[in-house]
Design an enzyme around this catalytic site. Sequence first.
Site, PDB file in Angstrom:
ATOM      1  N   GLY A 119       2.711   2.940  -0.302  1.00 35.48           N
ATOM      2  CA  GLY A 119       3.666   2.062  -0.971  1.00 35.48           C
ATOM      3  C   GLY A 119       5.063   2.656  -0.997  1.00 35.48           C
ATOM      4  CB  THR A 121       5.687   4.926  -5.191  1.00 33.55           C
ATOM      5  OG1 THR A 121       4.367   5.482  -5.089  1.00 33.55           O
ATOM      6  CG2 THR A 121       5.632   3.417  -5.053  1.00 33.55           C
ATOM      7  CG  MET A 251      -7.523  16.416   6.638  1.00 36.60           C
ATOM      8  SD  MET A 251      -8.622  16.046   5.255  1.00 36.60           S
ATOM      9  CE  MET A 251      -9.972  15.307   6.122  1.00 36.60           C
ATOM     10  CB  ILE A 253      -4.503   7.236   9.094  1.00 37.32           C
ATOM     11  CG1 ILE A 253      -3.237   7.845   9.731  1.00 37.32           C
ATOM     12  CG2 ILE A 253      -4.195   5.924   8.378  1.00 37.32           C
ATOM     13  CD1 ILE A 253      -2.483   6.936  10.664  1.00 37.32           C
ATOM     14  CB  VAL A 254      -7.230   7.290   3.860  1.00 39.01           C
ATOM     15  CG1 VAL A 254      -8.471   6.846   3.104  1.00 39.01           C
ATOM     16  CG2 VAL A 254      -6.944   8.755   3.620  1.00 39.01           C
ATOM     17  NE  ARG A 387      13.785   6.955 -10.885  1.00 42.99           N
ATOM     18  CZ  ARG A 387      13.278   7.165  -9.666  1.00 42.99           C
ATOM     19  NH1 ARG A 387      12.325   6.408  -9.193  1.00 42.99           N
ATOM     20  NH2 ARG A 387      13.718   8.139  -8.921  1.00 42.99           N
ATOM     21  CE1 TYR A 448       5.865  12.147 -15.078  1.00 39.69           C
ATOM     22  CE2 TYR A 448       7.829  11.848 -16.398  1.00 39.69           C
ATOM     23  CZ  TYR A 448       7.067  11.526 -15.297  1.00 39.69           C
ATOM     24  OH  TYR A 448       7.512  10.574 -14.406  1.00 39.69           O
TER      25      TYR A 448
END
Length: 536
Positions: A119, A121, A251, A253-254, A387, A448
């Site tokens: 996505g 992100t 590794m 592509i899932v 943001r 965080y």
Amino acid sequence: MRRWNGWGDDSIHYAINADALSFLQARIGQGLPQADAALDHVCQQVPESRLPVHPLVDTDALGRVRHTLGQSLPDWLKMRFGKISHFPDGVAYPESAGDVRSLLDYATLHNIALIPYGGGTSVVGHLAVTGSEQPVLSVDMSRMSQLLNLDKEAQLATFGAGVFGPDLEAQLRAHGYTLGHFPQSFEYSTLGGWVVTRSSGQQSLRYGRIEQLLAGARVETPAGRLDIQTFPASAAGLDLREMLLGSEGRMGIVTEVTVRITALPACEEFHAVFFPDWDAAQTAVRSIAQGKLGLSMLRLSNATETLTSLTLAGHNKLIGLLESYLRLRGCDEGKCVLLIGASGEKSQVRHAVKSALKMTGQHQGVHIGKTMGEKWKQGRFRNVYLRNSAWQQGYAIDTVETACDWPKVKTMMLSMEQAGQNAMATENEQVHAYTHLSHLYGQGASVYSTFVYRLTGDYEHDYARWRRLKSAVSAAIVANGGTISHQHGVGSDHAPYLEAEKGSLGISGMRHLFKHFDPQGIMNPGKLLPVEDVKQ
Ligand SMILES: Cc1cc2nc3c(=O)[nH]c(=O)nc-3n(C[C@H](O)[C@H](O)[C@H](O)COP(=O)(O)OP(=O)(O)OC[C@H]3O[C@@H](n4cnc5c(N)ncnc54)[C@H](O)[C@@H]3O)c2cc1C
């Protein structure tokens, strides 16, 4: 339509209210509103593609711009200032594992670097095109998003890896189930992205992190197909899921992911409790986490974050009344808010909330009911839009996160905030820094921190500021014994700090593993491990 140079849908605006703006101005000064580079202008900078022709590969400039970067602050700086130095040479949109295999064969034959794109992100530079002689193809997984199998008896669901959060939940909800994985980026992140970045959702206390939700997967690697079977548990040697989790596209592509699902909860509640200070609050949440009460979420804001959230909420009169009440109950300056979530059967929820409130009461917690918690739930994916509005007012917002054991949590929080503030002090700039504990465990918590500071309007200057703040806070994390990431992953931004955590033997073990699946080193080079490492 999705915004190309910021967060979310470009028709959605979430303005900062006037009081919150004055609050920010008083703390860090008046922002300098920015003029953004135009998309057309950026598209004109895209160089000719170096890719040989392939029926699945699209080389048009707009698609390449849209797949160039993620959502980190340096990514934003590049997009907003129109200072993008490297673009992928093309974008492919596979629709099947066969398409993915064909792209891998093509990339192997022509020595093309592949960057799987979920996505977009990422906030740590997972998608950055590093710039080399090697052509780069972005592989956008969004067309592989179907629910492929639902096993209600075993509570397993298999999806195409490119499914976005809302689509995944909608497909499950139609059958009465949920995955329960809600990262704040939920609306625009994908299942495949969650798996390879070790994502954590806001209600992980009930549903688990993606590590617990992942049951099995299908991965197309340059060396062949890897099928990771599903078992409820297994003692058959090393767990192959652990190789995939956190592999960040290195590794392979899932293409498919099988996840453990849960029946939709009959009841869900979010409560708010205020504490007079951090120490009381931290002791309370530690006891609750260690008491394993069956909650779905605990989220503890420090005093500055609590004040910031109350100011951002608007509703001056209501907040004023709330603060007067809290003052009477001993929560004044320095107060910290805890959000408590519980999901499940009504009786389970009632029991879990009651037990949690009993414990908060033992630590001077003041329960104010559900309104604030429910408001948080309603706005939890909308707040990200701040943001965009902050940027328009001339402010940058960046976040840095870690996890550490309980004895280190408070020092970690203070050190991270201080490091960010010190990094800007050389320029006499103020940083508005605040922190929450987003995920709580018996052993410790994620810490965080958010940093808000002014933009200068000059790309080089703003980039240097980001670099200085990021380095200072990351160094504080390492020095205080935290992991370089609890949930955002490593990408390129955290790669320099990985060896401090894994050790040189650990790093070379990872290097050899990736080489096994990707002998030519074409998968997402430069992320997680520096590019030269894989080729050794
Ligand atoms: C506002 C905001 C809030 C966020 N909140 C959270 C949060 O609460 N919790 C959290 O965990 N994270 C959060 N993140 C970080 C980010 O959303 C996660 O890292 C997410 O898992 C990335 O998923 P994606 O689909 O967008 O992947 P992308 O950003 O597209 O890619 C990330 C990495 O995964 C690889 N990849 C993606 N799909 C595949 C695939 N099918 N096969 C192989 N490799 C693949 C890419 O190559 C890249 O290395 C947030 C980000 C933002 C911008």
